[in-house]
Enzyme design. Structure first.
Site, PDB file in Angstrom:
ATOM      1  N   HIS A   1       0.845  -1.186   0.000  1.00 35.97           N
ATOM      2  CA  HIS A   1       0.000   0.000   0.000  1.00 35.97           C
ATOM      3  C   HIS A   1       0.887   1.244   0.000  1.00 35.97           C
ATOM      4  CE1 HIS A   1      -3.745  -2.167   1.777  1.00 35.97           C
ATOM      5  NE2 HIS A   1      -3.602  -2.370   0.480  1.00 35.97           N
TER       6      HIS A   1
ATOM      7  N   THR B   1       2.363  -0.006  -9.582  1.00 38.99           N
ATOM      8  CA  THR B   1       3.220   1.046  -9.042  1.00 38.99           C
ATOM      9  C   THR B   1       4.379   0.442  -8.264  1.00 38.99           C
ATOM     10  OG1 THR B   1       1.265   2.471  -8.872  1.00 38.99           O
ATOM     11  CG2 THR B   1       3.238   3.172  -7.681  1.00 38.99           C
TER      12      THR B   1
ATOM     13  N   GLY C   1      -2.754  -1.731  -7.923  1.00 40.04           N
ATOM     14  CA  GLY C   1      -3.740  -2.410  -7.087  1.00 40.04           C
ATOM     15  C   GLY C   1      -5.166  -1.917  -7.274  1.00 40.04           C
TER      16      GLY C   1
ATOM     17  N   ASP D   1      -4.343  -6.185  -7.697  1.00 41.71           N
ATOM     18  CA  ASP D   1      -4.493  -7.168  -6.612  1.00 41.71           C
ATOM     19  C   ASP D   1      -5.223  -8.403  -7.125  1.00 41.71           C
ATOM     20  OD1 ASP D   1      -3.294  -5.469  -4.715  1.00 41.71           O
ATOM     21  OD2 ASP D   1      -5.208  -4.542  -4.203  1.00 41.71           O
TER      22      ASP D   1
END
Length: 152
Positions: free
Chosen positions: A19, A47, A66, A71
Site C-alpha cells: 500500500h 506502481t 492495485g 491485486d
C-alpha cells in the site's frame, strides 16, 4: 475438501505488493535482500513493481496498479499456481478504496496455502527460512476432485 501436493521449486515466484504508506518500507526490504531476490522470479502490482525495478534494476513482472485490478491479477496468478510467496505490506491504519480486493487477495493466498508476509518481520522470516531456496511440498486444494464432486 480433499488436498493434494504442489511442489514449490527452488526458484520461487514471488509477488510483491505494498500500500502507498508501506511502499518505502517494502523498497528498503527489497534493497536489503536484492541479491537473494534476483535469483527468483518477481511479480508485483503496477506502481510497486515499477518502483522496485527502477530502484534496484531487478526484473519485475508488473501487473496493473492495485486499485485498477492489480491485486486481483495477483490473486488470479495465485489461484493458477503461478505464485509461490506473497510479500504484501498493507496498511492496517488506513482504508483503501479497493479493500475488498485486498481481502480477496489474502483469502486466495490462504486457500492455496502459500507463505504470506504482511510486514518486515514476517518477510524476514520467510526469506531467511531454509525452505526459501529449496524445493518445498505444500498441500493445496485438489481442485479437479472438488469440481468432480460438485458436478455429481
Amino acid at each position: 475438501m480433499e488436498l493434494t501436493t504442489r511442489t514449490l521449486s527452488a526458484q520461487k515466484h514471488i509477488a510483491l505488493v505494498a500500500h502507498d504508506h508501506c511502499k518505502d518500507m517494502l523498497m528498503k526490504w527489497v534493497a536489503r535482500h536484492q541479491a537473494l531476490l534476483a535469483q527468483h522470479v518477481l511479480y508485483a502490482t503496477g506502481t510497486t513493481g515499477n518502483l522496485v525495478s527502477r530502484a534496484t534494476g531487478l526484473e519485475v513482472n508488473a501487473m496493473l496498479s492495485g486499485p485498477m485490478g492489480g491485486d486481483q491479477q495477483v490473486g488470479a496468478l495465485i489461484s493458477e499456481g503461478k505464485i509461490d510467496v506473497l510479500i504484501f505490506f498493507w496498511d492496517p491504519l488506513n482504508a483503501v478504496p479497493h479493500d475488498p480486493d485486498v481481502k480477496a487477495l489474502l483469502r486466495l493466498a490462504t486457500v492455496w496455502n502459500i507463505p504470506v508476509a504482511t510486514n518486515v518481520s514476517t518477510a524476514d522470516f520467510i526469506i531467511q527460512s531454509p525452505h526459501f531456496n529449496q524445493p518445498l511440498d505444500i498441500l493445496i486444494p485438489d481442485y479437479p476432485r472438488y469440481l468432480a464432486e460438485r458436478l455429481k
